[in-house]
Design an enzyme around this catalytic site. Structure first.
Site, short mmCIF file in Angstrom:
data_model
loop_
_atom_site.label_atom_id
_atom_site.label_comp_id
_atom_site.label_asym_id
_atom_site.label_seq_id
_atom_site.Cartn_x
_atom_site.Cartn_y
_atom_site.Cartn_z
N CYS A 134 0.79 -1.26 0.08
CA CYS A 134 0.02 -0.02 -0.04
C CYS A 134 0.86 1.31 -0.08
CB CYS A 134 -0.92 -0.13 1.19
SG CYS A 134 -1.91 -1.41 1.18
N ASP A 189 -8.08 -0.69 -8.93
CA ASP A 189 -7.67 0.13 -7.56
C ASP A 189 -8.00 1.53 -7.57
OD1 ASP A 189 -6.37 1.08 -5.27
OD2 ASP A 189 -4.67 -0.15 -5.46
N HIS A 221 -7.42 -3.65 -3.78
CA HIS A 221 -6.30 -2.85 -2.96
C HIS A 221 -6.13 -3.47 -1.35
CE1 HIS A 221 -3.84 0.59 -1.69
NE2 HIS A 221 -4.18 0.55 -0.67
#
Length: 251
Positions: A134, A189, A221
């Protein structure tokens, strides 16, 4: 499976002291080092388990609490399972904490993490591999571009905002990267739409960076994080295969 030894360590930085999780094979060594950057939910059991899995493959792994300026880990009192109902409150609390971690601060910290690994008895001499998840994917890319002489390879998974139009977007370090990169993108995403994937690919290609960028179909995600509702087992296992392949080829 190789047994591992994990412990909490403190790392002096220019702005304070960062707590971190260090893990490595229980026997032998020193071992090639991997700097693992956390996702926004922070240093917690899931990240420690991921680091232990890497350590079992023969690496010394450091997972810093990049939010140490706020407090030691756990930075937030997270639910055991982070689902859609929990996310709004979690990100509301995380907002001010994330804002403290500017690109400049993050790269000062990266230098401290790399220097600490240089003197760590469990870490082998030589460059360090970097991986991130991330927000950590962007930190991984920035670290590869900021410290090219200390990085052996870098990876990022379900990264967000990797190639925005901002003047400090992570992809702008492409010209300073000298090692191989791998990115495993989440499908559909919102934090990394197709135009950003294309912009990242173009920047790396034009800079002559050895790289591979892949979109994982059906993986959202956060697909590697089993303590969240974004977890995708197939995507997670594919990520492990790609990451270990990169490490095996570059160390």
């Amino acid at each position: 499976m190789t047994s591992v030894q994990g412990t909490v360590v403190d790392i002096p930085t220019e702005d304070g002291v960062a707590d971190a999780y260090l893990t490595h094979p229980a026997e032998g060594g020193p071992h090639p080092a991997v700097l693992l950057y956390m996702d926004a939910f922070g240093l917690r059991p899931r990240l420690e388990a991921m680091a232990d899995r890497l350590a079992a493959a023969g690496y010394t792994v450091l997972v810093p609490n990049v939010f140490y300026r706020a407090r030691r880990a756990p930075v937030l009192d997270l639910p055991e399972f982070i689902d859609a109902a929990a996310r709004p409150a979690v990100f509301e609390a995380l907002g001010p904490i994330m804002a403290q971690l500017t690109p400049e601060a993050a790269m000062r910290d990266a230098g401290a993490y790399l220097r600490w690994l240089e003197s760590c008895p469990a870490a082998a001499d030589g460059p360090v591999a970097v991986t991130g998840y991330c927000m950590g994917a962007g930190l991984s890319l920035r670290t590869a571009g900021t410290y090219p002489d200390r990085v052996a390879a870098a990876a990022g998974f379900h990264g967000g905002r990797l190639a925005t139009e901002a003047p400090d977007s992570p992809h702008l370090v492409a010209g300073q990267v000298t090692v191989e990169l791998y990115f495993g993108h989440a499908d559909n995403d919102p934090s990394l739409p197709p135009e950003q994937i294309e912009r990242l690919e173009k920047a790396l290609t034009e800079a002559g960076v050895r790289h591979r960028c892949e979109v994982y179909p059906g993986a959202g995600h956060g697909f590697t994080q089993s303590d969240t509702d974004a977890y995708d087992r197939a995507g997670d296992e594919r990520h492990w295969e790609a990451l270990l392949d990169l490490l095996n080829r570059t160390f």
